[in-house]
Write an enzyme that holds these catalytic residues in place. Structure first.
Site, PDB file in Angstrom:
ATOM      1  CD  GLU A  45      -2.481   1.352   2.710  1.00 40.00           C
ATOM      2  OE1 GLU A  45      -2.857   0.278   3.251  1.00 40.00           O
ATOM      3  OE2 GLU A  45      -2.713   2.465   3.194  1.00 40.00           O
ATOM      4  NE  ARG A  49      -0.357   8.312   5.886  1.00 44.14           N
ATOM      5  CZ  ARG A  49      -0.392   7.600   6.991  1.00 44.14           C
ATOM      6  NH1 ARG A  49       0.607   7.672   7.851  1.00 44.14           N
ATOM      7  NH2 ARG A  49      -1.407   6.831   7.260  1.00 44.14           N
ATOM      8  CE  LYS A 132      -6.363   2.470   7.370  1.00 42.99           C
ATOM      9  NZ  LYS A 132      -5.162   2.853   6.632  1.00 42.99           N
TER      10      LYS A 132
END
Ligand code: 3PG
Length: 210
Positions: A45, A49, A132
């Protein structure tokens, strides 16, 4: 209930562990992919960011030997860029109906973050059943997921946030956990030092616990 594409569920169920990576530089993408494949965990993943995210996703998605997800997707713009770059599914830290509806309308696999039963109900109402659980350790860890299984028996979770080699097994033992995510295998320090052998060793060590 709308769900992820079968191939996405199959990949997550097969690997059960997703290294969460914030890449400081897209040039690290290829050697990172090599290290993950060499360790036997061809799954990653890449979070939005860092400015390198989109390019890194594009580089890694060219590989046929890797399952690439985009993480920390907060806006539709990022979702579009991630999909255009080749990401197979998106993860978001929270449950944003606007983002989720856009993904559903565009047949994009989205795994939104939930932290409470209210978030879960919202995600369910939008038609999702794979969520999630974030931030997992802070929100109660495995015992919270056990409690959530009572009122929400049909849901599957990907806990992320505070997971390490020390507690990975506790999460993976839960029937409602599809896979776990975490950044401890690919740390900023290892990336900055270009220590891909160290990354491979950490991933190998994590896999040995499963
Ligand atoms: C995420 O983006 O999913 C989390 O920040 C990863 O959490 P961790 O850094 O505690 O593993």
């Amino acid at each position: 209930m709308a769900d992820l594409k079968p191939e996405t569920v199959a990949a997550l169920a097969k690997h059960r562990l997703i290294p969460v990576v914030s890449l400081p530089d897209a040039e690290l993408a290829e050697p990172l992919g090599d290290a993950l494949v060499a360790a036997g965990l061809p799954c990653v993943e890449i979070t939005f960011r860092t400015p390198a995210a989109e390019k890194a996703i594009r580089i890694l998605s060219r590989r046929v030997d890797l399952f690439v997800a985009a993480g920390t997707v907060l806006h539709r713009d990022q979702a579009q860029r991630a999909i255009d770059a080749g990401a197979r599914c998106l993860l978001s830290p929270g449950t944003d109906p606007t983002l989720i509806q856009w993904c559903l309308a565009n047949h994009v696999d989205i795994i939104p973050g939930v932290a409470t039963p209210t978030d879960i109900l919202l995600a369910m109402r939008l038609g999702l059943s794979t969520l999630k659980f974030f931030p997992a350790e802070t929100m109660g860890g495995p015992s919270a997921l056990r409690a959530i299984a009572g009122p929400f028996p049909g849901l599957r979770f990907i806990p992320t946030g505070g997971i390490t080699s020390d507690n990975l097994g506790d999460y993976l033992a839960l029937p409602n956990v599809l896979a776990c995510g975490g950044s401890w295998m690919v740390t900023q320090q290892l990336l900055e030092q270009r220590d891909f052998d160290g990354i491979r060793q950490r991933v190998t060590a994590a896999l040995s616990l499963m």
